[in-house]
Design a protein around this motif. Structure first.
Motif, PDB file in Angstrom:
ATOM      1  N   GLU A  84     -11.435 -47.264 -31.686  1.00 14.96           N
ATOM      2  CA  GLU A  84     -11.601 -45.965 -32.328  1.00 14.96           C
ATOM      3  C   GLU A  84     -10.640 -44.949 -31.707  1.00 14.96           C
ATOM      4  O   GLU A  84     -10.396 -44.987 -30.500  1.00 14.96           O
ATOM      5  N   VAL A 107     -11.675 -41.320 -35.933  1.00 12.43           N
ATOM      6  CA  VAL A 107     -12.949 -40.614 -35.878  1.00 12.43           C
ATOM      7  C   VAL A 107     -12.621 -39.124 -35.851  1.00 12.43           C
ATOM      8  O   VAL A 107     -12.023 -38.632 -34.902  1.00 12.43           O
ATOM      9  N   ALA A 126     -18.383 -37.568 -29.663  1.00  9.71           N
ATOM     10  CA  ALA A 126     -17.906 -38.636 -30.550  1.00  9.71           C
ATOM     11  C   ALA A 126     -17.477 -39.902 -29.802  1.00  9.71           C
ATOM     12  O   ALA A 126     -17.202 -40.926 -30.421  1.00  9.71           O
ATOM     13  N   ARG A 333     -14.505 -42.484 -39.606  1.00  9.39           N
ATOM     14  CA  ARG A 333     -15.837 -42.083 -39.216  1.00  9.39           C
ATOM     15  C   ARG A 333     -15.754 -40.591 -38.914  1.00  9.39           C
ATOM     16  O   ARG A 333     -14.738 -40.129 -38.385  1.00  9.39           O
ATOM     17  N   SER A 334     -16.765 -39.824 -39.295  1.00  8.93           N
ATOM     18  CA  SER A 334     -16.731 -38.407 -38.932  1.00  8.93           C
ATOM     19  C   SER A 334     -18.133 -37.846 -38.863  1.00  8.93           C
ATOM     20  O   SER A 334     -19.054 -38.339 -39.506  1.00  8.93           O
TER      21      SER A 334
END
Ligand code: PLP
Length: 377
Positions: A84, A107, A126, A333-334
């Motif tokens: 990521e 992300v 995150a 992804r967020s």
């Protein structure tokens, strides 16, 4: 159709910069043409050396674009599928695209309200065991809070790759950005603070292993000719572009100062208006070279329309946050990013380039005052 004094205030006018350099560009062209220094070779090496020195880094590797600089830097430090990469939700799409190209999952995290830069607290929230790198963006030309970002990533072995595509010469604690992370990416897209006469990019690094990986990655994975030992790409900065950039580099410091002077004039002239100026002047820690001069208003549409009718060009950087972009659906992804979304909804950019004139800045300020005066009547 043109009334007197109806000349446009352009958003950017590259002719004003390139006009006085024409003779030097022509000389640079011939210096590349006759010895056929088109791909790799002395013109590129000359510029790489000059740019590395200018930034204060050991190595620089010229590549085709700023996007490639980010992508290849990620690959050079071993980022790939299963990893990521944290990116700010407000940036140019290329920051997130580069992470995707590497095979990793971008992300997106929210930004700070006051300057739309990556928020260290959002980064902390995150981070997962898969996080391999973060890509802080010195957006609009302002330095990110690199120390705070380092504090939250270093103990976990997470790499920082700076996206310095809008920040050629921005200082962080007195040092030019580009050397705080393991590698940094710069773009030479023509309208950047240092722009080529076409596409271009560069990665700078102090790490010799990363440097060596990059020289292979940009050259079909070869270290020795025809020994394609790793997956590589064809992504070199052209000799011709390198020669043009060698002409422009010595002017960059002066050009950045001119932008800062313009910003100071805007900031003074816009004081007291119900318009949020994101582009506050530099602080001792985080310098700002005003690649863009960005403001925010819930009345953006009406303001932009009013300015356009006054002959003033404006822009939006950027009209969508990363999670809102079409390519992002299902592949990034967020978390929710309300501040980035607000910036996308309300932010817009006023004319800014070194050769912008004071009378043009005053026209912009005057037109904005007029807008608000008209509203109170
Ligand atoms: C311009 C830019 C890029 C991409 O650079 P290109 O040279 O256009 O590929 C990446 N990130 C940011 C923040 C940029 O402004």
């Amino acid at each position: 159709m043109s009334a007197p004094n109806s000349s446009k205030v352009p958003f950017v006018d590259l002719n004003r910069q390139h006009g006085p350099l024409k003779a030097e560009f022509t000389a640079a062209f011939h210096k590349t043409l006759e010895p056929n220094n088109f791909i790799l070779g002395p013109r590129l090496e000359e510029f790489e050396k000059a740019f590395a020195e200018w930034v204060g880094a050991k190595h620089a590797v010229g590549v085709a674009t700023g996007t490639d600089a980010l992508h290849l830097a990620l690959r050079a430090i071993g980022v790939g599928p299963g990893d990521e990469v944290i990116v700010p939700a407000m940036t140019f799409a290329a920051t997130a695209l580069a992470a995707l190209y590497s095979g990793a999952t971008p992300v997106a995290v929210d930004v700070r309200s006051e300057d739309a830069l990556m928020d260290p607290a959002a980064v902390v929230a995150a981070i997962t065991p898969k996080t391999k790198a973060i890509l802080p963006v010195h957006l609009y030309g302002k330095a990110c809070d690199l120390e705070a970002l380092k504090k939250v990533t270093e103990p976990k072995g997470i790499a920082i790759i700076e996206d310095a595509c809008q920040a050629h010469g921005t200082l962080y604690k007195g040092k030019r950005v580009g050397t705080f992370g393991v590698a940094s990416a710069f773009s030479f897209f023509p309208s950047k603070n240092l722009g080529a006469l076409g596409d271009g990019g560069i990665v700078v690094t102090n790490d010799s292993k990363v440097y060596e990986a990059l020289t292979a990655l940009r050259n079909y994975g070869q270290r020795i000719r025809y020994h394609h030992d790793s997956l590589g790409f064809n992504s070199r900065l052209d000799g011709l572009q390198a020669a043009f950039l060698t002409v422009k580099l010595p002017h960059l410091e002066k050009w950045n100062q001119m932008r800062k002077d313009h910003a100071a004039r805007y900031i003074a002239g816009l004081k007291g208006l119900p318009l949020q100026v994101l582009s506050q002047p530099a602080t001792p820690t985080a310098d700002h070279i005003f690649h863009l001069f960005v403001v925010r208003s819930p009345e953006r549409e009406a303001l932009q329309k009013h300015l356009s009718e006054s002959g003033i060009e404006t822009g939006i950087h950027y009209p969508f946050s990363i999670p809102q972009l079409g390519f992002a659906k299902g592949v990034i992804r967020s978390t929710s990013c309300p501040k980035a979304d607000q910036q996308a909804r309300e932010g817009f950019s006023l004319p800014m380039f070194p050769e912008l004139r004071n009378d043009e800045i005053d026209r912009v300020i005057e037109a904005i005052h007029q807008f608000y005066k008209g509203k109170t009547k």
